[in-house]
Scaffold this motif. Structure first.
Motif, PDB file in Angstrom:
ATOM      1  N   ARG A 106       0.829  -1.203   0.000  1.00 43.83           N
ATOM      2  CA  ARG A 106       0.000   0.000   0.000  1.00 43.83           C
ATOM      3  C   ARG A 106       0.863   1.252   0.000  1.00 43.83           C
ATOM      4  O   ARG A 106       1.725   1.424   0.859  1.00 43.83           O
ATOM      5  N   THR A 107       0.610   2.151  -0.942  1.00 44.52           N
ATOM      6  CA  THR A 107       1.386   3.386  -0.989  1.00 44.52           C
ATOM      7  C   THR A 107       1.182   4.204   0.283  1.00 44.52           C
ATOM      8  O   THR A 107       2.097   4.896   0.738  1.00 44.52           O
ATOM      9  N   GLN A 108       0.001   4.081   0.878  1.00 42.74           N
ATOM     10  CA  GLN A 108      -0.296   4.869   2.080  1.00 42.74           C
ATOM     11  C   GLN A 108       0.561   4.458   3.271  1.00 42.74           C
ATOM     12  O   GLN A 108       0.673   5.212   4.240  1.00 42.74           O
ATOM     13  N   ALA A 109       1.153   3.298   3.210  1.00 40.44           N
ATOM     14  CA  ALA A 109       1.985   2.817   4.319  1.00 40.44           C
ATOM     15  C   ALA A 109       3.397   3.363   4.272  1.00 40.44           C
ATOM     16  O   ALA A 109       4.189   3.114   5.180  1.00 40.44           O
ATOM     17  N   TYR A 110       3.716   4.080   3.202  1.00 36.33           N
ATOM     18  CA  TYR A 110       5.071   4.602   3.011  1.00 36.33           C
ATOM     19  C   TYR A 110       5.040   6.130   3.136  1.00 36.33           C
ATOM     20  O   TYR A 110       4.675   6.834   2.181  1.00 36.33           O
ATOM     21  N   PRO A 111       5.446   6.687   4.254  1.00 35.16           N
ATOM     22  CA  PRO A 111       5.414   8.140   4.418  1.00 35.16           C
ATOM     23  C   PRO A 111       6.621   8.866   3.810  1.00 35.16           C
ATOM     24  O   PRO A 111       6.570  10.088   3.643  1.00 35.16           O
TER      25      PRO A 111
END
Length: 123
Positions: A106-111
């Motif tokens: 998930r892209t959202q898991a990578y800040p």
């Protein structure tokens, strides 16, 4: 953590490229690292990820068997070896870092994200 990706370029179908992503800071080994890509007019998509030690990896079906992710924690660098490149691999490639302890697509898991490097594969 700050990330800088490089190694992209213009190649022909069937060629290989190796992308590198250098990370700043002393805690690189505490991050799960990922590679994503975004083609013109398309959403950013997952390519590959690697766990903190480098012993566990995951790939998108579209690149499985052709791409290999690896990391060198002593050099604060993650790599993406891309073989048998296809025109559909053309995209801007981004490296990213996640604080989560498990692999995730998930892209959202990578800040944390690098600036991207362009890969263009001609037919």
């Amino acid at each position: 953590v700050q990330l800088q990706a490089f190694g992209g370029g213009l190649v022909q179908a069937g060629d290989s490229l190796r992308l590198s992503c250098a990370a700043s800071g002393r805690t690189f080994s505490s991050y799960v690292m990922g590679w994503f890509r975004q083609a013109p007019g398309k959403e950013r998509e997952f390519v590959s990820t690697i766990n903190r030690s480098g012993g566990l990896t995951s790939y998108a079906d579209s690149v499985k068997g052709r791409f290999t992710i690896s990391r060198d924690n002593a050099k604060n660098t993650v790599y993406l070896q891309m073989n048998s490149l296809k025109p559909e691999d053309t995209a801007v490639y981004y490296c990213a870092a996640s604080s989560q302890p498990i692999l995730t697509v998930r892209t959202q898991a990578y800040p944390y994200w690098g600036q991207g490097t362009q890969v263009t594969v001609s037919s």
